[in-house]
Structure formats: C-alpha cells, structure tokens
Design an enzyme around this catalytic site. Structure first.
Site, PDB file in Angstrom:
ATOM      1  N   ASP A 133       5.633   0.449   3.391  1.00 23.87           N
ATOM      2  CA  ASP A 133       5.849  -0.996   4.015  1.00 23.87           C
ATOM      3  C   ASP A 133       5.663  -2.125   3.112  1.00 23.87           C
ATOM      4  O   ASP A 133       5.746  -2.008   1.801  1.00 23.87           O
ATOM      5  CB  ASP A 133       4.933  -0.962   5.173  1.00 23.87           C
ATOM      6  CG  ASP A 133       3.578  -0.762   4.742  1.00 23.87           C
ATOM      7  OD1 ASP A 133       3.281  -1.077   3.280  1.00 23.87           O
ATOM      8  OD2 ASP A 133       2.859  -0.502   5.483  1.00 23.87           O
ATOM      9  N   TYR A 177      -5.414   0.872   9.025  1.00 22.77           N
ATOM     10  CA  TYR A 177      -6.531   0.957   8.157  1.00 22.77           C
ATOM     11  C   TYR A 177      -7.946   0.693   8.883  1.00 22.77           C
ATOM     12  O   TYR A 177      -8.734  -0.207   8.337  1.00 22.77           O
ATOM     13  CB  TYR A 177      -6.501   0.306   6.937  1.00 22.77           C
ATOM     14  CG  TYR A 177      -5.248   0.888   6.080  1.00 22.77           C
ATOM     15  CD1 TYR A 177      -5.469   2.052   5.133  1.00 22.77           C
ATOM     16  CD2 TYR A 177      -4.100   0.253   6.050  1.00 22.77           C
ATOM     17  CE1 TYR A 177      -4.500   2.723   4.539  1.00 22.77           C
ATOM     18  CE2 TYR A 177      -2.932   0.826   5.268  1.00 22.77           C
ATOM     19  CZ  TYR A 177      -3.208   1.933   4.625  1.00 22.77           C
ATOM     20  OH  TYR A 177      -2.197   2.562   3.912  1.00 22.77           O
ATOM     21  N   ASP A 234       0.793  -1.062   0.037  1.00 21.93           N
ATOM     22  CA  ASP A 234       0.005   0.027   0.106  1.00 21.93           C
ATOM     23  C   ASP A 234       0.728   1.126   0.212  1.00 21.93           C
ATOM     24  O   ASP A 234       0.536   2.121  -0.489  1.00 21.93           O
ATOM     25  CB  ASP A 234      -0.978  -0.226   1.186  1.00 21.93           C
ATOM     26  CG  ASP A 234      -0.243   0.068   2.632  1.00 21.93           C
ATOM     27  OD1 ASP A 234       0.719  -0.749   3.024  1.00 21.93           O
ATOM     28  OD2 ASP A 234      -0.519   1.313   3.247  1.00 21.93           O
ATOM     29  N   GLU A 278       5.741   9.876   3.050  1.00 16.54           N
ATOM     30  CA  GLU A 278       5.688   8.287   2.608  1.00 16.54           C
ATOM     31  C   GLU A 278       4.601   8.401   1.355  1.00 16.54           C
ATOM     32  O   GLU A 278       3.509   9.252   1.296  1.00 16.54           O
ATOM     33  CB  GLU A 278       5.007   7.643   3.623  1.00 16.54           C
ATOM     34  CG  GLU A 278       4.605   6.001   3.266  1.00 16.54           C
ATOM     35  CD  GLU A 278       4.436   5.217   4.439  1.00 16.54           C
ATOM     36  OE1 GLU A 278       4.261   4.026   4.403  1.00 16.54           O
ATOM     37  OE2 GLU A 278       3.734   5.875   5.501  1.00 16.54           O
TER      38      GLU A 278
END
Length: 499
Positions: free
Chosen positions: A87, A238, A84, A479
């Site tokens: 990571d 999430y 995603d 990120e």
C-alpha cells in the site's frame, strides 16, 4: 554432558531426516543456493519501498518521487521513510521495527555483507532519517503515521499518483503510545551502534534522540491503538494486540547495548516482572518483542557479564526449545514441507524473524561454548539452530514442495502477481499519464504478471499445506512487507559467507 551431547546429535539427525524427506520432491534443487545474490536482492527491495524524494543513486528505476508533501497538513516535513507493504501508507510502528531489525542484521552480520554493506547502511539510514523527522518535537509530540489507511485501501494507484488522504497521526503526553515510541527508541539506539564508527556525529544524534524518545515512552505510558488520536489509523492494520510493555523493555535493552549505562540495566532488572519479560516466549515481530528481548539480553549472560539478567537467558532457552521440531514440547507448527507456520496473515514475517533469532542465539552459544537444555536429556547445539535457520531460508529460496522461490527475482520460478500497487501498475516511464484511484482496479484484477519486478520482495508465503495462490487478491499470501525482509538480510549475509 556427554549424554546430553549424544542426545542432541540424535535430535539433529532426526531433524535432518524429517526435513530432508519433507522436501525430497524438490529434486531439481541440487546445487547450493546463491545466498549472496539473494542478499543483494533482499536489500534492493527496500529501494522499491522508498517514499519521498529519491536519490540519484536509486537502482530500482521504475520508481519515482512520491508523497513529497507529507506532513504539510500539520506544517511539518514528514517526507521520506518506507511504505510498509503493498500500500502507500507510512505506518510508524512496523517502520521502526524494520529499522531495528535492519540495524541488528548489520550489527551481527555486517562483516559478512561484503560489497552489499553500503547498500544495507543506506537502507538503515532511509528509515532513521524519517524517524528523526518524526521525533524532532518529542516530548511535546511524536508523529507515528502518515496516510489514511481506509482512503488508501479504497484505491489501487501508484504512489507517484497518490491523491488519497495523507492524514498525519500523532501521540503526545495526553494521548500516549509507548509501544510505537518504545520501538522507535530501539530503532534509533540500534542504528546508533551501526553508525558509531562510520558516522560518529550522526550516531550521536541518533543516540541522544533515542534517549529522549524512550523517556517519553516510559513517562507517558499507554498503547497507541487505545489512543483516540491514532486508533482509527492503527487498527485493525497495526493494532497493538500484545500491549506496550514489551516495547519498553525492548527500548531499554537496545539503549543499554548502545550506551552501557547502568541505569538501563537497572531499569530492565527492576521492570522484568512488571513488564512481563517471560510472556509469549515464541513470538517475535512488529507487535511482540518478547523472544527478541530475551535473545538480545542473553548475550550478556552467556558472556558471563550479567548474572542479574539470568532469567532472560532462561526465557531465551525456553524460546529455543519451543520452536524445535520433532520434540514433545514444540509449540510451533510446521508445514509438510518444513516451513515454520503460525496462524494469521503474512506467515513469512514469522519465518524470517524467528529464524533470525535462532541464528543470532546460535552465534552467542557458539562464542560462549554453551548448549540449550530442553529437558529429558535433550540439548540443542549451536549447529542445530543454524541448521534449522538455514532450512527456513532454503525453503524461501525454493527448496519446497512447489519448487518456488518466494523472493521476487530470485531463481527461475517466483511469484509474478504480488499484491503491490507500484509493481502491478504500469510505471510512470511507460505510462506517464496519471492512473486514478479506481482506474487501477483493472490491473489489480488482471491475470497478467506484474509489469514491474519488485526485486528481492519476499511475499507472505504459502499456507500450512505448502499451497500458494499467485494472485493479487490473496494479499495474506502475495503481499511483501519490509519487516519480512529486514531479518532476512542478516540471515542471507551469514549464509553467504558460511554456506
């Protein structure tokens, strides 16, 4: 009507004045942006996020195969799909949303993509191929995540070296997840439209699976972050804060668009109030689909084909008015440089998603010759919405107080130290020896630029004062994520053809 149009022009003039002056310090950006180059790079980014066995036509060559045995712990092949963000976890909820928005980008703006369209189709298919694997045993079980986030976040290692727990998280009738299942149904249905004429058999598979997954989501209702099977993996990363109701409407809306079946239209009308269609109208992202639902359904109303869905157009109009700068009822904050800003991490996800809706609704308005009434004699025209969306895209590409492109590889000044494991560690080609879990920490803490450019990655972006720390530890700003880029693909496609 004439008065409303004049007032709308005045609002547009004020808007242009405000946001031209706010970025006047960016005097070096006098040439038009190369939106096509940015489009090419925004799609290329998804190749850097691929998990599994990479194809022979992989263009981002510093990546290698990874996580080939995902699913082995439950006796399934769950390889493939996307990481995603920075990571090495495959979170199904944002992956499905990413796939939906990539599909919507192709549906509405694929005709503007030119030679980049095949790559965009590959990006959609990489997502749907994994979603088909994850849903092949519905309604008994659906796999919604691969990788233990706590184990993963305790390490800084390349996906090719991964030795963290590849825990598989699932939902079933006793442990429901209507949110992730509803979003997955939406992704499969939207992608079935993308491939309807390009690959009919694949399209039929996607659509039949979308129907099955939606029925599963609707029959066994509940949020996956309240499910003991998935809560540890989902939260706080999430976690579904907004509830699962919007994903059911979202899934039904895409199934109606894909099938034209009356049952889905009746479902939407019947559940409009129950599933809170009018809630939080100025939100759109992996957790909250309300603004997207209203814009998507409104196209039918604007074309004069769905008077029974008029409330959704009213909600969409309210959404538009809530994001306009310079008027009293604006509910969205803007930075001094003109960037949409909402509290929380990874602000660019809001910028690209909301801008995509502005552009999509602008096109729907233009084709139906409508404007948005915002009260007090003010109306928002199609051109105003396009201008606002373009202003956000231009900010991302470098028209901002720092004169920085927030897309890696675009322009001469862009983030060098993004929060991304694979980008920040030496590639397997350069350093074939394994880099262990904690051995990567020195690269995370290094002040040096990342050795591997993740071309096209758009980072979380600057704060509300337009300040940006180009530093890996500041993950909320540095990120990249797939769901930042997915709606940007559609925006860049349109502006590459209409700049």
């Amino acid at each position: 009507m004439k008065m409303a149009g004049n007032v709308s022009n005045i609002v547009l003039f004020i808007f242009v004045l405000l946001f031209s002056s706010s970025s006047s310090s960016s005097s070096s950006f006098v040439d038009a942006h190369n939106y096509y180059d940015a489009l090419r790079k925004s799609i290329l980014f998804f190749e850097g996020q691929r998990s599994g066995l990479l194809p022979s036509n992989q263009r981002l060559r510093w990546r290698r195969d990874s996580a080939l045995h995902d699913g082995a712990s439950v006796g399934k092949d769950l390889s493939g799909g996307y990481y995603d963000a920075g990571d090495n976890v495959k979170f199904g909820f944002p992956m499905a949303f990413t796939t939906t928005l990539l599909s919507w980008s192709v549906i509405d703006f694929g005709k503007n993509m030119g030679p980049q369209l095949p790559h965009a189709l590959d990006a959609v298919r990489w997502g749907t191929d994994f979603l088909l694997k994850a849903t092949c045993h519905v309604p008994d079980i659906m796999y919604v995540q691969v990788g233990d986030p706590y184990s993963d976040h305790n390490c800084w290692e390349r996906p090719e070296d991964m030795d963290t727990l590849r825990t598989v998280y699932s939902i079933d009738p006793s442990n429901p997840g209507s949110d992730v299942a509803g979003e997955t149904a939406a992704a499969l249905a939207a992608a079935s439209i993308v491939f309807r004429k390009r690959d009919p058999s694949y399209s039929r598979l996607l659509l039949s699976r979308a129907v099955e997954v939606f029925d599963f989501a609707d029959k066994y209702r509940g949020a996956y972050s309240n499910n003991p099977n998935t809560r540890r993996g989902a939260c706080p990363f999430y976690c579904d804060v907004n509830g699962y109701q919007d994903e059911l409407l979202w899934g039904a809306a895409w199934l109606h668009k894909a099938t034209r079946r009356r049952e889905y239209r009746e479902y939407i009308v019947r559940n409009e109030v129950i599933l809170r269609a009018g809630d939080t109208i100025n939100e759109f992202g992996w957790d909250n689909k309300h603004a997207g639902i209203n814009v998507l359904i409104s196209k039918e109303v604007l074309m004069g084909r769905a008077d029974d869905l008029k409330n959704f157009k009213d909600n969409a109009d309210n959404f538009i008015c809530s994001v306009l700068p310079g008027i009293a009822r604006s509910e969205i904050q803007y930075s001094p440089g003109g960037l949409i800003f909402k509290p929380g991490g990874s602000n660019m996800q809001h910028v690209t998603s909301l801008s995509f809706l502005l552009l999509a609704y602008s096109n729907y308005l233009s084709h139906s010759n409508h404007q948005v009434p915002c009260g007090d004699g003010i109306s928002a025209s199609s051109s105003l919405l396009k201008h606002l969306a373009k202003r956000q895209v231009d900010y991302i590409l470098g028209d901002n107080p720092l004169e920085m492109s927030y897309m890696v590889g675009y322009g001469s000044h862009y983030p060098q130290r993004i929060h991304h494991r694979g980008s920040s560690l030496p590639s397997v080609k350069i350093h074939p020896t394994r880099i262990g879990c904690k051995a990567g920490s020195k690269y995370f803490l290094s002040p040096n630029p990342n050795p591997n450019r993740l071309i096209g990655a758009v980072v979380g972006g600057p704060n509300v004062t337009d300040a940006f720390p180009d530093s890996r530890p500041y993950f909320q700003e540095s990120e990249p994520t797939t769901y930042i880029n997915a709606p940007l693909v559609g925006l860049l496609a349109y502006f590459s053809a209409h700049s």
